[in-house]
Design a protein around this motif. Structure first.
Motif, short mmCIF file in Angstrom:
data_model
loop_
_atom_site.label_atom_id
_atom_site.label_comp_id
_atom_site.label_asym_id
_atom_site.label_seq_id
_atom_site.Cartn_x
_atom_site.Cartn_y
_atom_site.Cartn_z
N ALA C 97 0.78 -1.29 -0.12
CA ALA C 97 0.23 -0.31 0.23
C ALA C 97 0.71 1.20 -0.14
CB ALA C 97 -0.98 -0.27 1.15
N TYR C 98 0.82 2.72 -0.51
CA TYR C 98 1.08 3.73 -0.35
C TYR C 98 0.58 4.51 0.94
CZ TYR C 98 4.32 7.74 -2.65
OH TYR C 98 5.32 7.87 -2.49
N THR C 99 1.62 5.31 1.15
CA THR C 99 0.81 5.88 2.24
C THR C 99 -0.58 6.43 2.33
OG1 THR C 99 2.86 7.20 1.35
CG2 THR C 99 1.18 8.61 2.83
N PRO C 100 -1.58 6.47 3.19
CA PRO C 100 -2.96 6.58 3.44
C PRO C 100 -3.88 7.46 2.99
CG PRO C 100 -1.96 6.59 5.37
CD PRO C 100 -0.59 6.25 4.55
N TYR C 101 -4.05 7.99 1.58
CA TYR C 101 -4.21 9.09 0.95
C TYR C 101 -5.09 9.13 1.40
CZ TYR C 101 0.72 10.92 -0.05
OH TYR C 101 1.69 11.78 -0.03
N GLN C 102 -6.14 8.39 0.82
CA GLN C 102 -7.78 7.94 0.58
C GLN C 102 -7.74 7.35 1.61
OE1 GLN C 102 -9.30 9.26 -1.52
NE2 GLN C 102 -8.12 10.23 -3.56
N ALA C 103 -8.41 8.17 2.77
CA ALA C 103 -8.41 7.02 3.97
C ALA C 103 -9.34 6.15 4.01
CB ALA C 103 -8.72 8.46 5.33
N GLU C 104 -10.26 6.44 3.71
CA GLU C 104 -11.81 5.47 3.64
C GLU C 104 -11.30 3.98 3.22
OE1 GLU C 104 -11.81 8.57 2.24
OE2 GLU C 104 -12.71 9.63 2.76
N VAL C 105 -10.38 4.05 2.69
CA VAL C 105 -9.71 2.26 1.58
C VAL C 105 -8.60 2.46 2.39
CG1 VAL C 105 -10.88 2.27 0.01
CG2 VAL C 105 -8.66 3.87 0.03
N MET C 106 -7.75 3.02 3.31
CA MET C 106 -6.64 2.72 4.47
C MET C 106 -6.78 2.76 6.25
SD MET C 106 -3.90 1.70 2.55
CE MET C 106 -2.48 2.71 3.29
N GLN C 107 -8.10 2.92 6.03
CA GLN C 107 -8.18 2.27 7.54
C GLN C 107 -7.37 1.42 8.08
OE1 GLN C 107 -10.40 4.75 9.53
NE2 GLN C 107 -9.88 5.34 7.94
N GLY C 108 -6.83 -0.04 7.61
CA GLY C 108 -6.26 -0.90 8.34
C GLY C 108 -4.59 0.28 9.09
N GLU C 109 -4.14 0.28 7.69
CA GLU C 109 -3.06 1.58 7.93
C GLU C 109 -2.99 2.29 8.82
OE1 GLU C 109 -0.12 0.67 5.77
OE2 GLU C 109 1.14 1.85 7.71
N VAL C 306 -8.12 9.47 10.51
CA VAL C 306 -6.88 9.78 9.32
C VAL C 306 -5.99 10.54 8.59
CG1 VAL C 306 -9.42 10.67 8.01
CG2 VAL C 306 -8.29 12.37 9.26
#
Ligand SMILES: Cc1ncc(COP(=O)(O)O)c(C=O)c1O
Ligand SMILES: Cc1ncc(COP(=O)(O)O)c(C=O)c1O
Lengths: 456, 485, 456, 485
Positions: C97-109, C306
């Protein structure tokens, strides 16, 4: 306690809810007479780092295939396993799932198995394959029983060029059922098709292709022979990757194929777990052992997958089941599916061709070595038998010291073959390794002859 | 919503997912190496996909699975306990995973020592005298066990014809007996859930080769008269076989050998935590008393001074049941587990497995029938009979509805002697919080059965696919994808 | 081409859609004058198995910590990493994964990072920690700049008992900004708190605790000294596990902590990637470098996470940002979160206690060795300095032959300390290893003294 | 729906998730070893959970992520290409992962050789004379690069004061210049998307230390006059710095060194496929021309005959920017990548990265504004301006809606010079089928913008959580969980 989350306080609460005073009370139904009145006498408990250190120590004391260049096959093959295979197959979601009894939450496992069944059929040229058996040898045992059930006959003719351990398993599976196993001697490393080998009591003829000596059998010939008397042809195979290049058993008339799937992306693992493959014709599917995954639809009409045709199986049919198998080798089948997806048609062909070419490169040089030679003239795939000037077992020990796992001495399985060595070359062996291996063989052989000479 | 594609449906001609070497040996024409007629005519229709597509396909498929690593798996009789990650690391050591089974004995001493030490530990746990580590699974162990029994009688010139199997037994028991050529006689259970002693007496005679008992039995109940059963079985010279699938309930507390069993199998993929891999591989070790040792399959690992070797020279052996020496990589994991827990840890396993099961039993009893409602061992069997009668909702429906609550379902419709059976095995590795959450879900579903039965009958609703048509699958078998013309 | 899925046919179709004739046309904007008119001169391409074999060969030529018993720390620690840590942190969903710029799909990170920030705060006793920096040394560099920004002062006092490489980095980061770095000599391995060290131009005092020599500093004392003149106390730390047992910097008055997180579940990796930790007080958060994850709610009121307070960062603030950092060490932070979750409060305490006890077990024996000794009297945690009878570097080479990585010779960093060796003992060293290490040290020292004697 | 719990919310006092050894050394009282006042007063409030709970927690969290392994990631400027699994295996070899950085030089020859060979390959790729493998990421490389430039001038007794940065540059460029004490002067772009030569001329003087150029620039366009730019910059004695984040567009086709750059950084976690790990770690190698070599950070890997060593003795060096030698494990992966692709493979990477980007550009142009609509390199910048004006839907909304279609969003609102920017970088490892599916999704969203804008404005709808309130997060910072009283 390691891996037990329950705290003393929680234990108290649970006992209270249950309405007993102590955990002891939960074992009141175990007669004192059968209780173990003492602590278990086990080795001392180890912490996590200690366990890894201890097992690491044991692992270090094995000459594995990264230490010795592996020139042995004989049912277990050192093919390259792309790292993606186990990084995917080893994912917790696959690794720690049980058999997909609840299909709606197990579509991953089920679809992968359906894909696996398809790939195996394609590789072997067969119509239907099951979800896996224990290994190639036990698959062959089950195949023989299946042939008995299908033909109502109780005689199985098996070539001596079938893997000796597979033949032992075949006997173990068939003997209690009164199935008679008749062995066919090989001639010059192959088993010539011969109508006299069969009669109307014959349930099946079993040949291995490529056979244990690495030689190509006359599968078409045997198919005719068997079919003419209404018997089935069962083809055993210890490395299905051969069929990346060779005509597959299905195209040669096989009725049942029993194969070892380890070469399809599974590690050597000192012999297991491996992957039992069994494939047959559609018309025989209801006599097939083991699990089958089938496609269907959900209540919205979407494609989905389930375990199917379960009326063959023990949990439904009990003593009338086609086999007693329950747990199989699902994870190894998944690895095979990933492996075959990565390779595709060109990949399996390239692997097979590399094996063939490198093996023949070695074969040609061995043929030149004085005192050493190639035992059988028949065409071979990636294995062949080397004639050695001294007992092969001694030779193996000698070249092991030079960093090579030379092959399998055949004396252990075939009377009078003390000086025969079954060698294998896969795509993982380099030309340089092969050349150095030849030199090592040459040195060891000379020393050998000297020794022998000395003794005279 | 569209179907999740098959890997074949992602295929594009000419695409590659591998990086194999080019030949480094002289390129002779193929025909010089193999006769033309032996060459493959048309290539297999395997998928042509890139490595990235393979990674995505199987990663996404993994998200359509349910595993212990994700949630609670109270699948009765399967002992779905935590599979420690440490075991994976140990099992993947090159010294084990890259080891060829035909490597000369003197160069595999580490592997043989591991096998030997594992055997020693298991013998002590079982209270038996010898083991075979070869069977690939429990049913394979049963096969070995009955073959051994058969060979034992043969060695005494006896040909016994039948094997007794309780009506509560797992399907592999009768299936195995049949594979070994025995007639199967079913013995009923009594109202307390024990084997019916009177019925046993009727069927026991000198034609009986063995009684295949499961203890604790598949009702999760300890056979209270196991000692007397053993007495009677032995009185007619028959053998006591233990299906050790439920060994998790007794490790360290009572040993099969001390209960009077002559031969047993254990499922290392249950009691000893090797991962089940979505159906396998497992490992089904067989343990026997001294009088049966000569008949174990070859080879057997033996120790001489400080060397270990594989003994093939066993004239009375039943022979081989598989190639090589067993599911070695699983044996490594099981050994890691034994050494991590030790004597106290293993006893605690049994104690907590039983504690957790009884806790669930008592908490669920008000809402679901529990036909044999007494202290159970590592599991218990509830029933959806009440809901079926009252609400017309079946156990299958309840199981499917549980999936919507994020739990795997218990084992259903087994054992056969309990109608609408729901067989629940929590294992020792689950927390009280998880057990409570499961109880809440079961209670909620019972309420739904009363208030909104249709919702339960049509479950599951939140899974990647809805309820699947199993009848259609069996009527019109579609067992493989077929390439288009 | 490896990893490129596009087939020639597909390339044709794409070119057609684009409306150019060849791929060449897509580079028309690259002036001929700057084109590379020839193929790249790179090493020959290797197939997958060849790459693994080649790298495996290079790996084999390193004396790693499974080969030599590791008694060196000095900023990189051989702690036990539970296998679960990387089997989880290494999952593809986290790894690729990249840096969690799109928070809604990166809640795990994002949630894992929020948990990480919390755990770090708890371990260090601080109020707020960021999502990670490159490593402990660069974190210290950024901490100094942060102190300058917060105080508006441009002088930093740093103890010489701070890791020498950290001090070098500190200078590199501060020098271009005109921040003056004043070093404080250590006395007997510690840096006594001294009001004369600071004045009203002092932005920060920097001490390491436990310090580079393994000694415990008087952090409370330095906090008073610094705060009395309105300066900040920056505490560096190379092994935060010490605070499983020791009072954490937050409780001792630290305003900023810059620590190395490698010991928290990250492998030695020959020096990287490691994990830069920076933690401070809430009131300083807007001056903090690097990313921060914060909790918020979604449009349905559910908790979610976020990236926040981004107005500190380069992509918003550009030249006015608190730092230029963008990519950080997120995966190592995730591993630290998993590690600390597994250990919990008892676990970190047990590790710390094991380190302390084993280190002192060695220390006591070293103190007995004739010709060898413990250089500093101050209390230590899991490292201490050994006085050696001959140059430490030679000693290290000698005992390496006996299977031990003896420690770090300090001559390389401290003038006049040629005969000083910094050793470390973590929980992974066994008593047996320690005993054999002592014997090896003794032998090597004797030989050493003999040699020296000889030369006289 | 309830919140997904924090690991702290799963904590139960007294629960353990580890298996550490007991002390095997004499148990002396702690106070003998450390003064009492130095001991911790209250334990950290870390979670108390079992190993199984930890496994479940982070496994489930991983299912709430989006990664290359799961889907298309057209995140402009980030080069989210496939990260080969082979690299993970190589990177985890104990000979690398278990190697202590202070192991004596003669015992780490394998590691040093790897670093040296990697450096050689990168020098050839860059057309530069020397490299530093130390920087941990691109921005860290920029820091090293400008420090080197600064030291270079210092060595010539010059103190230059400013650095020129295009208005399209990434934020790290100006931020880095500031960290090195330079005044930042912004240079505008011209209508074709190139650096404005006239403006450059205005700002260039003998106070200029460097021009930080990105090429292809952040519009995905090759700086058509890079050679003339270099000439002018060099004419005032300033240095040409290349931000090599976009190197993927030119490997094997044109080399920064040949374009006139004096110093550059590369992001190995972009061009050379090391996984980005959800934010890091990366590796930002710096390459320089000979005149800047003396100023590189210490240590530098050097080769003497067939020995490798770390050279610390470099009097003009800028010093250290981190401890030890760099993000070694990432360097191993990058080297594996270089050796797997080789010269032809790397050129093919650039060709296909550019081919794929142009294909997307042309297919999307009818539906979305593409401000600089000419042949692009590895990426291009579209704009949601049309949709914003026409439908009142922002680029952010479009990005969020893409998540519902199963794709990651492009980079948005960067570069700053394009309003409502949508920066799309497909990379060479994606298939035509994936590119087409992405196009279909973008077209569908454009339609939604017209027909059902509210659906887009309130997106995403199918993700684990709905659109998150970033304003609240910044207004009321909640940066850590707090234990209850
Ligand atoms: C009671 C019982 N007996 C036998 C078996 C068969 O074991 P396996 O699946 O390992 O062959 C099982 C497992 O399903 C079982 O639960
Ligand atoms: C154009 C550009 N420059 C610099 C950087 C900074 O690189 P890193 O994130 O590796 O520090 C990036 C990456 O975000 C970038 O896209």
């Amino acid at each position: 306690m390691r891996y037990i989350p329950t705290t003393p306080e929680e234990r108290r609460r649970m006992l209270e809810v249950i309405g007993v005073r102590s955990v002891e009370d939960l074992f009141a139904d175990v007669p004192q007479s059968v209780r173990l009145g003492r602590p278990l006498r086990l080795r001392p408990v180890l912490s996590d780092p200690e366990v890894l250190r201890y097992l690491g120590g044991l692992a270090e004391r094995n000459a594995h295939a990264d230490r010795l260049a592996c020139f042995v096959g004989a049912g277990a093959y050192d093919h390259f396993v792309p790292p993606a295979v186990w990084q995917l197959a080893g994912r917790g979601e696959f690794l720690t799932a049980y058999t997909p009894y609840q299909a709606e939450v197990m579509q991953g496992e089920l679809q992968a198995t359906y894909e696996y069944q398809t790939m195996v059929c394609e590789l072997l040229g067969m119509e239907v394959a099951n979800a896996s058996m224990y290994d190639g040898a036990s698959a062959l045992g089950e195949a023989a029983v299946m042939a008995r059930d299908l033909t109502g006959r109780d005689r199985v003719v098996v070539s001596q060029a079938v893997h000796p351990e597979y033949r032992q398993v075949l006997r173990t599976y068939t003997e209690p059922l009164g199935i008679q196993v008749v062995e066919r001697r090989h001639e010059g490393g192959i088993t010539p098709a011969d109508p006299r080998a069969v009669d109307t009591r014959t349930a099946a003829v079993v040949v291995q292709h490529p056979n244990f000596f690495g030689c190509l059998e006359d599968v078409r010939g045997w198919a005719e022979v068997a079919h003419r008397v209404g018997a089935l042809l069962v083809v055993a195979c210890s490395d299905p990757l051969a069929f990346g290049l060779l005509e597959p058993p299905g195209a040669l008339g096989a009725d049942i194929v029993a194969a070892e799937g380890q070469p399809l992306g599974n590690p050597l693992n000192f012999g297991g777990p491996y992957l039992g493959i069994i494939a047959t014709r559609n018309k025989f599917v209801r006599r097939m052992p083991g699990r089958l995954v089938g496609a269907t639809v959900d209540r919205y009409g979407r494609r989905g997958f389930v375990l199917t045709l379960q009326t063959r199986e023990q949990h439904i049919r009990r003593e009338k089941a086609t086999s007693n198998i329950c747990t199989n080798e699902a994870l190894n089948a998944l690895a095979a599916a990933v492996y075959l997806s990565l390779l595709g048609p060109q990949g399996v062909r390239q692997v097979a061709e590399l094996c063939l070419r490198k093996a023949h490169y070695l074969k040609a040089q061995v043929a030149q070595l004085e005192g050493v030679g190639v035992l059988f003239a028949a065409p071979t795939f990636h294995e062949f038998v080397v004639r050695t000037p001294r007992p092969a077992a001694a030779l193996v020990r000698a070249v092991a010291r030079e960093g090579f796992l030379a092959g399998l001495p055949l004396g252990r399985f075939y009377r009078g073959m003390q000086n025969a060595l079954l060698v294998c070359v896969t795509e993982t062996r380099t030309r340089d390794e092969i050349d150095r291996f030849v030199e090592a063989l040459a040195r060891a052989s000379r020393r050998g002859r000297a020794a022998v000479g000395g003794r005279r | 919503m569209t179907d999740f594609p098959l890997i074949f449906e992602r295929s594009v001609s000419g695409r590659r997912g591998y990086g194999l070497p080019e030949p480094d040996v002289p390129a002779r024409p193929l025909e010089e190496l193999v006769p033309h007629h032996a060459l493959r005519q048309r290539p297999p229709a395997l998928p042509e996909v890139s490595e990235l597509e393979v990674v995505r396909h199987y990663t996404r498929l993994s998200h359509r699975n349910y595993s212990i690593d994700e949630g609670f798996y109270p699948l009765g009789s399967c002992t779905m306990k935590y599979n420690p990650k440490l075991h994976e690391e140990a099992g993947r050591l090159p010294g084990f995973s890259r080891l060829h089974p035909y490597t000369p004995e003197e160069l595999v001493q580490g592997a043989l020592q591991l096998l030997w030490e594992l055997g020693e530990e298991l013998r002590e746990l079982a209270g038996m005298d010898a083991v075979s580590l070869q069977p690939a699974a429990g049913a394979h162990g049963e096969l070995v066990g009955l073959l051994v029994v058969r060979a034992y009688f043969a060695s005494r010139g006896e040909r016994r014809s039948k094997v007794l199997v309780p009506d509560s037994a797992h399907g592999t028991n009768p299936a195995t007996a049949a594979m070994v050529g025995y007639e199967v006689v079913t013995v009923p259970s009594d109202p307390r859930g024990n084997l019916d002693l009177r019925a046993l007496k009727q069927h026991l005679d000198h034609h009986t080769a063995a009684l295949m008992l499961t203890n604790p039995n598949t009702l999760g109940l300890f056979e209270e008269h196991v000692d007397r059963i053993a007495e009677r079985v032995h009185a007619v010279g028959a053998q006591m076989y233990l299906d050790g699938a439920n060994f998790n309930a007794m490790v360290g507390i009572t040993r099969p050998g001390d209960q009077g069993f002559d031969v047993m199998h254990m499922n290392l993929h249950k009691t000893f935590s090797t991962p089940h891999g979505g159906g396998g591989p497992g490992a089904g070790v067989v343990a026997v008393k001294a009088h049966l040792e000569p008949f174990l399959p070859v080879p057997v690992v033996v120790r001489e001074a400080d060397r270990y070797r594989l003994d093939f020279d066993r004239p009375q052996s039943v022979g081989r049941v598989r190639a090589f020496y067993g599911n070695f990589a699983n044996l490594v994991r099981a050994y890691a587990y034994l050494r991590t827990l030790g004597a106290d840890g293993l006893r605690a396993v049994a104690e907590h497995a039983v504690l957790h099961a009884n806790y669930l039993r008592v908490r669920l009893a008000p809402y679901y029938d529990v036909p044999y409602d007494r202290i159970c061992k590592h599991e218990f069997v509830a029933s959806g009979a009440r809901q079926k009668k009252r609400d017309g909702v079946t156990t299958r429906d309840i199981a499917k509805r549980l999936l919507d609550y994020g739990f795997h379902a218990p084992t259903v419709y087994f054992p056969l002697i309990v109608e609408e059976a729901l067989m629940v095995e929590p294992t020792e590795t689950e927390s009280l919080q998880t057990l409570d959450a499961f109880v809440e879900a079961m209670i909620a579903i019972d309420r739904e059965c009363r208030e909104d039965p249709e919702r339960v009958r049509t479950a599951p609703h939140t899974t990647p696919v809805g309820r699947l048509d199993e009848v259609r699958a069996a009527r019109h078998p579609d067992l493989r994808w077929k390439p288009g013309p």
